[in-house]
Scaffold this motif. Structure first.
Motif, short mmCIF file in Angstrom:
data_model
loop_
_atom_site.label_atom_id
_atom_site.label_comp_id
_atom_site.label_asym_id
_atom_site.label_seq_id
_atom_site.Cartn_x
_atom_site.Cartn_y
_atom_site.Cartn_z
N LYS A 9 -1.85 2.67 -3.95
CA LYS A 9 -2.09 4.02 -3.22
C LYS A 9 -1.29 4.75 -2.49
N ASP A 10 -0.15 4.12 -2.26
CA ASP A 10 1.20 4.81 -1.83
C ASP A 10 1.59 5.70 -2.73
N TYR A 11 1.57 5.52 -4.06
CA TYR A 11 1.93 6.41 -5.12
C TYR A 11 0.91 7.54 -5.66
N LEU A 12 -0.24 7.77 -4.81
CA LEU A 12 -1.27 8.80 -5.28
C LEU A 12 -0.53 10.08 -5.42
N PHE A 13 0.07 10.50 -4.25
CA PHE A 13 0.51 12.03 -4.39
C PHE A 13 1.58 12.10 -5.46
N ILE A 14 2.48 11.19 -5.54
CA ILE A 14 3.57 11.25 -6.61
C ILE A 14 2.95 11.29 -8.03
N SER A 15 2.02 10.23 -8.18
CA SER A 15 1.22 10.13 -9.52
C SER A 15 0.77 11.32 -10.09
N SER A 16 -0.14 11.98 -8.92
CA SER A 16 -0.79 13.15 -9.17
C SER A 16 0.21 14.31 -9.40
N MET A 17 1.45 14.49 -8.91
CA MET A 17 2.23 15.57 -8.93
C MET A 17 2.76 15.62 -10.27
N LEU A 18 3.08 14.19 -10.86
CA LEU A 18 3.66 14.04 -12.24
C LEU A 18 2.50 14.36 -13.22
#
Length: 312
Positions: A9-18
């Motif tokens: 879940k800590d990667y939600l933002f970066i995953s969405s951005m990429l």
């Protein structure tokens, strides 16, 4: 040092951005257009249309510099948002070691190789040059500083740049393994393990092909792979095929091609299959919606893009 507690879940933002950027990546059809364009200027125009730097009118050194700068910008941006900075470091590390090798070889050949240095690493090339020139490596991170000092000493004693490269390669994989161990991701650890397996298979095949002895091979193998170094040494010493060692791994096809290459066959297919095995591992990330795996896949895809553009 214990791994940090990081969840997907800590990667939600970066995953969405990429994910939102995938449509702007260099697709096969665009690459094929560039290949068939007939001129450098037309290929540069096709690249610029999708947001890459305008490379038209640039020479090879300027193109390399522009691409390295763009690569460094991508890494720097992602580093700002990723929970575990080591993940980006895993991809930047090879440029630090590329720069170190370039500096050492330039010294050995008595030439200025500064135009070959890349800004895509974690350490500024100028800092590496100064450390090498002044014999002051204490502020160079990880194994890189000591390895540069060792490589410089080897070159001074032997005049053999290949031996100096071996010292840097050994340190590179040690640093790579340390970065993987510092993150909380089994996927990343598996990726680095696959890289080490690929490197060891390449080293074994090349040693067999050149008729090198066990002592030489022992010096160019790296610990940390799924196939440990004693098993590789035993296989080569006994004259057994390497195929059995990698029969259940992603490198099984590469090992078969390597057996042929070790007997004097071509290396091109073998090298390609080694690269394919690493990309097959990365391909597992497509089944993951978010987390560190899609980030690693994105960074690997960008690496492939830059490689393709440089070749074209």
């Amino acid at each position: 040092m214990a791994n940090k507690k990081v969840s997907d879940k800590d990667y939600l933002f970066i995953s969405s951005m990429l994910k939102a950027r995938e449509n702007r990546m260099l697709r096969r059809d665009r690459l094929e257009q560039m290949l068939s364009s007939g001129s450098f200027e037309e290929a540069a125009r096709l690249l610029a249309e999708i947001g890459w730097p305008d490379l038209s009118g640039k020479g090879s050194a300027a193109v390399s510099e522009a691409l390295a700068k763009r690569q460094a910008e991508i890494y720097a941006e992602i580093t700002r948002f990723v929970p575990e900075k080591e993940l980006v470091g895993i991809f930047r590390l090879k440029y630090d070691y590329h720069n170190a090798k370039t500096i050492v070889k330039g010294e050995g050949a008595g030439v200025d190789a500064a135009y070959l240095l890349s800004d895509a690493g974690q350490v500024e090339p100028e800092k590496l040059e100064a450390a090498f020139r002044e014999d002051s490596f204490q502020f160079i991170p990880g194994k890189l500083g000591p390895a540069m000092a060792e490589a410089k000493g080897i070159l001074a004693r032997t005049g053999n740049p290949q031996l100096a490269d071996f010292a840097l390669d050994k340190a590179y994989y040690e640093d790579l393994k340390a970065l993987a161990d510092a993150v909380s991701s089994p996927f990343v650890k598996g990726y680095v393990t696959t890289l080490i397996d690929s490197a060891n298979l390449r080293a074994a095949v090349r040693c067999v092909r050149m008729g090198k002895d066990a002592d030489f091979l022992r010096g160019v193998l790296f610990p940390g792979g799924n196939v440990d170094t004693p098993r590789i040494l035993n296989a080569v010493n006994s004259g057994a095929t390497l195929t059995d060692l990698y029969a259940t791994s992603l490198l099984h096809d590469a090992a078969e091609a390597g057996a042929a290459a070790g007997s004097g066959g071509g290396l091109t297919l073998f090298e390609k299959l080694c690269d394919d095995a690493v990309m097959a591992y990365i391909g597992n990330a497509k089944y993951v919606a978010f987390g560190e795996a899609p980030l690693v896949a994105y960074l690997a895809a960008r690496e492939s893009e830059f490689t393709a553009v440089r070749i074209i």
